[in-house]
Enzyme design. Structure first.
Site, PDB file in Angstrom:
ATOM      1  N   ARG A  27     -15.906  15.966  20.782  1.00 47.52           N
ATOM      2  CA  ARG A  27     -15.050  15.672  21.946  1.00 47.52           C
ATOM      3  C   ARG A  27     -15.723  16.089  23.254  1.00 47.52           C
ATOM      4  NH1 ARG A  27     -11.389  19.075  23.674  1.00 47.52           N
ATOM      5  NH2 ARG A  27     -10.931  19.908  21.618  1.00 47.52           N
ATOM      6  N   TYR A  46      -4.908  -2.243  41.849  1.00 43.78           N
ATOM      7  CA  TYR A  46      -4.439  -2.578  40.499  1.00 43.78           C
ATOM      8  C   TYR A  46      -3.072  -1.920  40.271  1.00 43.78           C
ATOM      9  CZ  TYR A  46      -4.483  -2.853  35.409  1.00 43.78           C
ATOM     10  OH  TYR A  46      -4.161  -3.093  34.107  1.00 43.78           O
ATOM     11  N   ASP A  63     -12.619   1.804  43.719  1.00 39.80           N
ATOM     12  CA  ASP A  63     -12.594   1.133  42.419  1.00 39.80           C
ATOM     13  C   ASP A  63     -13.534  -0.061  42.535  1.00 39.80           C
ATOM     14  OD1 ASP A  63     -12.018  -0.601  40.283  1.00 39.80           O
ATOM     15  OD2 ASP A  63     -10.016   0.270  40.023  1.00 39.80           O
ATOM     16  N   LYS A  68     -14.250  -4.966  32.042  1.00 35.45           N
ATOM     17  CA  LYS A  68     -14.407  -6.237  32.748  1.00 35.45           C
ATOM     18  C   LYS A  68     -15.882  -6.670  32.778  1.00 35.45           C
ATOM     19  CE  LYS A  68      -9.968  -6.049  33.609  1.00 35.45           C
ATOM     20  NZ  LYS A  68      -9.568  -4.739  33.117  1.00 35.45           N
TER      21      LYS A  68
HETATM   22  C1  LIG Z   1      -9.434  -3.095  39.359  1.00 33.15           C
HETATM   23  C2  LIG Z   1      -9.011  -2.454  38.065  1.00 33.15           C
HETATM   24  N1  LIG Z   1      -9.095  -1.126  37.935  1.00 33.15           N
HETATM   25  C3  LIG Z   1      -8.725  -0.504  36.797  1.00 33.15           C
HETATM   26  C4  LIG Z   1      -8.228  -1.220  35.724  1.00 33.15           C
HETATM   27  C5  LIG Z   1      -7.819  -0.499  34.469  1.00 33.15           C
HETATM   28  O1  LIG Z   1      -8.794  -0.689  33.490  1.00 33.15           O
HETATM   29  P1  LIG Z   1      -8.525  -0.651  31.917  1.00 33.15           P
HETATM   30  O2  LIG Z   1      -7.677  -1.818  31.580  1.00 33.15           O
HETATM   31  O3  LIG Z   1      -9.918  -0.712  31.336  1.00 33.15           O
HETATM   32  O4  LIG Z   1      -7.849   0.637  31.620  1.00 33.15           O
HETATM   33  C6  LIG Z   1      -8.138  -2.604  35.810  1.00 33.15           C
HETATM   34  C7  LIG Z   1      -7.622  -3.394  34.672  1.00 33.15           C
HETATM   35  O5  LIG Z   1      -7.368  -4.577  34.779  1.00 33.15           O
HETATM   36  C8  LIG Z   1      -8.527  -3.241  37.015  1.00 33.15           C
HETATM   37  O6  LIG Z   1      -8.437  -4.562  37.163  1.00 33.15           O
END
Ligand SMILES: Cc1ncc(COP(=O)(O)O)c(C=O)c1O
Length: 368
Positions: free
Chosen positions: A49, A101, A169, A194
């Site tokens: 871990r 998001y 982000d 993504k």
């Molecule tokens: C811009 C953005 N940040 C964070 C996330 C969260 O990622 P995850 O789905 O891998 O937890 C997403 C998910 O769609 C996203 O589009």
């Protein structure tokens, strides 16, 4: 690895092992929960871990591409939470772009607010007016799903003057598209689910930090909360990273062709693609970013028309998420979390042949 090497070369070689004849050219997954450990605990690997050689290779690769120490997480939202919950304490103020998001916004307005953090959600282009008194400023650029772009360097400078940290982000851009740390951000956060990994077969995330102390806090957070990446996913991610440059090239070429076609189509309004010369984000995107992403957004007349369009596509799947080899599209208003028109479509260009993709979209538009 030398900075001046091309994106294709870097994506293939970062984090890969070196060694004598007979040693493997690429790294393999190490599925260890337990390591031999005698006497006083020492050495890099003690318990699964805390550390793992497959994570080490993946984090070395990302650290190189991001330009700062990187910690891998089980998901993008685990990476987002790690920054929010290590940087903020009761009484602090979080200033967040209101087009982030939805699950990130939900953390700000729900859990963090319950814990005594004041969260201000403001339009992306007004963040600079709200940094005074902020502990952390949070944004996405290009934003998802509207693809607005923020001048990160200017905002970071302003945030610094007011003693605020800034987190970006970077999911839509990937570190080949943009390096937030080099633009002045303290954290670059991403969902690696993504485009970074791009095969629609895993969930992962990471945080890259400008400051070693922040990286240590994030790493301790991961060990304490157990939001660790799976070894197999991490290895798959590193394998996928090797084709990132190739995938981004084709996705961007498809996105450019699609955006141009949609812009002159009578059934389509409000096409957003930062690399279109007329786009509101064009100037700042082309100045700030190293290369374009494969996302395009546009609006059809209403929700029913958008649904009909999606149903008429043949090689493009209707699906949420984006950045994969397969082109996907969805009507974002179906989730109810984004402030978008009912006919708004987020279209993620994959790596199909441009001519096939454009023909598929043109045929579907004819049918509506
Ligand atoms: C811009 C953005 N940040 C964070 C996330 C969260 O990622 P995850 O789905 O891998 O937890 C997403 C998910 O769609 C996203 O589009």
């Amino acid at each position: 690895m030398a900075e001046q090497l091309g994106d294709g070369t870097r994506a293939i070689h970062v984090g890969m092992p070196e060694g004598p004849d007979g040693s493997p050219l690429v790294s393999s997954p190490v599925f260890a929960s337990t390591y031999r450990l005698t006497g006083e605990p020492s050495g890099p690997y003690q318990y699964g871990r805390l550390t793992n050689p497959t994570w080490t290779a993946w984090e070395a690769a990302l650290s190189e591409l991001e330009g700062g120490e990187t910690v891998a997480f089980a998901s993008g939202i685990a990476a987002v939470s790690a920054v929010l919950l290590t940087a903020l304490r009761p009484g602090d103020t979080l200033v967040m772009a209101d087009d982030c998001y939805y699950a990130t916004r939900r953390l700000a307005e729900g859990l963090l607010t319950d814990l005594g953090v004041t969260a201000h959600l403001v339009p992306l282009n007004e963040l600079g007016d709200h940094v005074d008194g902020a502990t952390l400023v949070w944004l996405e650029s290009p934003s998802n799903p509207k693809l607005d772009v923020c001048d990160i360097a200017t905002l970071a400078e302003r945030a610094k003057r007011h003693g605020a940290r800034i987190a970006v982000d970077n999911t839509t851009a990937t570190p080949l598209g943009q390096q937030p740390l080099s633009l002045g951000a303290d954290y670059s956060v991403a969902s690696d689910t993504k485009a970074l990994t791009g095969h629609s077969d895993l969930i992962l995330g990471h945080v890259a930090c400008r400051d070693t102390e922040h990286a240590n806090a994030i790493r301790t957070w991961r060990s304490s909360t157990g939001a660790i990446p799976g070894v197999f996913e991490t290895w798959l991610a590193h394998r996928s990273l090797m084709t990132l440059d190739l995938r981004l090239q084709r996705q961007a070429a498809n996105a450019q062709a699609l955006a141009e076609m949609l812009s002159s189509h009578p059934a389509v309004r409000e096409v957003r693609y930062p690399w279109l010369p007329g786009d509101a984000s064009h100037q700042i995107a082309t100045r700030q970013m190293r290369r374009p992403p494969g996302l395009v957004s546009f609006t059809l007349d209403d929700g029913a028309t958008a649904d009909k369009f999606l149903a008429a596509l043949s090689i493009v799947a209707t699906a949420t998420s984006f950045g994969g080899l397969h082109s996907t599209a969805e009507r974002r208003a179906r989730w109810g979390g984004d402030d978008v028109h009912p006919g708004f479509i987020r279209f993620s260009c994959g790596c199909e042949d441009t001519v096939d993709l454009i023909a598929d979209v043109a045929t579907a538009l004819e049918r509506v």
